[in-house]
Design an enzyme around this catalytic site. Sequence first.
Site, PDB file in Angstrom:
ATOM      1  N   ASP A  16       0.857  -1.192   0.000  1.00 46.00           N
ATOM      2  CA  ASP A  16       0.000   0.000   0.000  1.00 46.00           C
ATOM      3  C   ASP A  16       0.892   1.241   0.000  1.00 46.00           C
ATOM      4  O   ASP A  16       1.639   1.476   0.960  1.00 46.00           O
ATOM      5  CB  ASP A  16      -0.882  -0.027   1.247  1.00 46.00           C
ATOM      6  CG  ASP A  16      -2.054   0.929   1.169  1.00 46.00           C
ATOM      7  OD1 ASP A  16      -2.056   1.791   0.277  1.00 46.00           O
ATOM      8  OD2 ASP A  16      -2.965   0.813   2.001  1.00 46.00           O
ATOM      9  N   CYS A  21      -5.472   4.752  -3.742  1.00 43.20           N
ATOM     10  CA  CYS A  21      -5.785   3.391  -3.301  1.00 43.20           C
ATOM     11  C   CYS A  21      -7.027   2.763  -3.930  1.00 43.20           C
ATOM     12  O   CYS A  21      -6.942   1.750  -4.617  1.00 43.20           O
ATOM     13  CB  CYS A  21      -5.970   3.373  -1.782  1.00 43.20           C
ATOM     14  SG  CYS A  21      -4.718   4.233  -0.843  1.00 43.20           S
ATOM     15  N   HIS A  60     -11.542  -1.366   0.976  1.00 39.28           N
ATOM     16  CA  HIS A  60     -11.606  -0.014   0.422  1.00 39.28           C
ATOM     17  C   HIS A  60     -12.396   0.067  -0.884  1.00 39.28           C
ATOM     18  O   HIS A  60     -12.030   0.818  -1.796  1.00 39.28           O
ATOM     19  CB  HIS A  60     -10.187   0.548   0.225  1.00 39.28           C
ATOM     20  CG  HIS A  60     -10.149   2.052   0.329  1.00 39.28           C
ATOM     21  ND1 HIS A  60      -9.039   2.790   0.003  1.00 39.28           N
ATOM     22  CD2 HIS A  60     -11.099   2.956   0.729  1.00 39.28           C
ATOM     23  CE1 HIS A  60      -9.286   4.083   0.186  1.00 39.28           C
ATOM     24  NE2 HIS A  60     -10.531   4.203   0.634  1.00 39.28           N
ATOM     25  N   HIS A  62       1.717   2.293   4.021  1.00 36.33           N
ATOM     26  CA  HIS A  62       0.834   3.466   4.133  1.00 36.33           C
ATOM     27  C   HIS A  62       0.947   4.065   5.535  1.00 36.33           C
ATOM     28  O   HIS A  62       1.150   3.337   6.503  1.00 36.33           O
ATOM     29  CB  HIS A  62      -0.599   2.991   3.868  1.00 36.33           C
ATOM     30  CG  HIS A  62      -1.602   4.063   3.608  1.00 36.33           C
ATOM     31  ND1 HIS A  62      -2.003   4.960   4.577  1.00 36.33           N
ATOM     32  CD2 HIS A  62      -2.316   4.376   2.498  1.00 36.33           C
ATOM     33  CE1 HIS A  62      -2.922   5.778   4.066  1.00 36.33           C
ATOM     34  NE2 HIS A  62      -3.128   5.444   2.796  1.00 36.33           N
ATOM     35  N   ASP A  76      -0.565  -0.791  -4.872  1.00 33.05           N
ATOM     36  CA  ASP A  76      -1.818  -0.208  -5.369  1.00 33.05           C
ATOM     37  C   ASP A  76      -1.616   1.134  -6.046  1.00 33.05           C
ATOM     38  O   ASP A  76      -2.486   1.608  -6.772  1.00 33.05           O
ATOM     39  CB  ASP A  76      -2.850  -0.104  -4.244  1.00 33.05           C
ATOM     40  CG  ASP A  76      -2.407   0.801  -3.101  1.00 33.05           C
ATOM     41  OD1 ASP A  76      -1.216   1.172  -3.052  1.00 33.05           O
ATOM     42  OD2 ASP A  76      -3.250   1.123  -2.244  1.00 33.05           O
TER      43      ASP A  76
END
Length: 466
Positions: free
Chosen positions: A60, A100, A158, A240, A311
């Site tokens: 991420d 994302c 998400h 992230h 991502d």
Amino acid sequence: MSERTGSRVSRRTLIGGAVATGAAATGVAAAATMEQEQPFETAQRPVPERRPNFLIVLGDDLGWGDLSSYGAPTIRTPHLDRLAASGVRFTNGYSASSVCSPTRFGLYTGRYPGRLHGGLGEPLAEKNDVDGIPTDHPTLASLLKGVGYETAMLGKWHCGFLPSFSPTRVGWDEFFGNFGGAVDYFSKIDTSGIHDLYEGEVEAEDLRYYTHALTERAVEYIARPREHPWLLNLNFTTPHWPWEGPQDRAVSEDLTRRVVNGDGLLAHFDGGSLGVYRSMVEDLDRSVGRVLAALDHGGQIHDTVVLFASDNGGERFSYVWPFTGGKYTLNEGGIRVPTILSWPGTLPRGRVSHEPVITMDWTATIVELAGARPDEEHPFDGTSLVPYLLRGQALPERPLFWRMHDWRALRAGTLKYLQTDDGSDHLYDLSADQHEQADLVDLRPDDLDRLRAAWEKIAGDQLPYD
């Protein structure tokens, strides 16, 4: 009769043994591995009769150069480097977006994010009954489930919030993870200070470091006895923000208190460092190594296609050289991501491919390898790479397309059309200028017009922004 009865193979087959473990921990060894790579050559390759498992691992906000096999100057990622050495490392791998959730819409549906309203969120943040993957929309998981696969998702979803959306409503048998875009690694609060960790659709408690909790669940999932092939989407939130390594529980406690009290942001603009970022990425690497070891222990290496990617491009502490830009932009640094594919015994090892590929291509590829078909009413926008990987066919040239609120981009061959957030158009030849500094917009107006028209055509049948 089980489809998972392949012979046990040594971990050495996949990751090069204990000697390589020590050697690959140095930047010199990683550089040597890259120098030893051979170009991937398309060829007719025998494919096992049994259908493979699929392990799809997402980092991420992991930047292009955050793995040592992609040139990281200080970060060491021996496990992911050995995964690359066991298969094909892609140098022109792209995410569907530079944030994302749209990329996840692209991966799960095989279609441009802008074909669903939820894919227009950049990133998705609002909890409503519109922004998500509808229950009647086919997904990677539902298509594989339809041909007998067991399916699970661990980590970041998400793609829509409860009570309207959930991975278990669109094809995944199991889910353990977070619904939103970010959580604290220990307390699991989201950007609003609300707890966001679920088992299925039931709130769950787990105060372990999130990367480790997901790794443990992945290891357990892989180790189960089963009669059918499986799909596991392992969606780490690492690296992230918030900037918390495995030893930073005290940082988490302070940040969680401030976010809950309304005097701090989970985005953590007052925290982090290159050292913390390195610890997060290297811990991600060790965690992937544990998951790969579980494949070895269960004798499933030759039976499993492993895909690793990010991502989108990197954030504050990422290393994206030789590119410019990063997350939230459509410069190369925002959309070019590390991409690794491994299928030992079927794909050759130690190969590098320079073919441009994008998120939705992997959806089409996996669906074909699984023996499934895309839904006729929801055709894929990606191109299956199976003919290129296994049948000796060249990958057809086709434009790669990106659209964001204030940005647009299209790559055709080595040329890239880019419109930035100030509305200005640019044209770059990526074969000579990956840094996107030599703007050809005035020198090659016909090429600019051609690529801009191609972008307009693709964008024309997608949903408009509100």
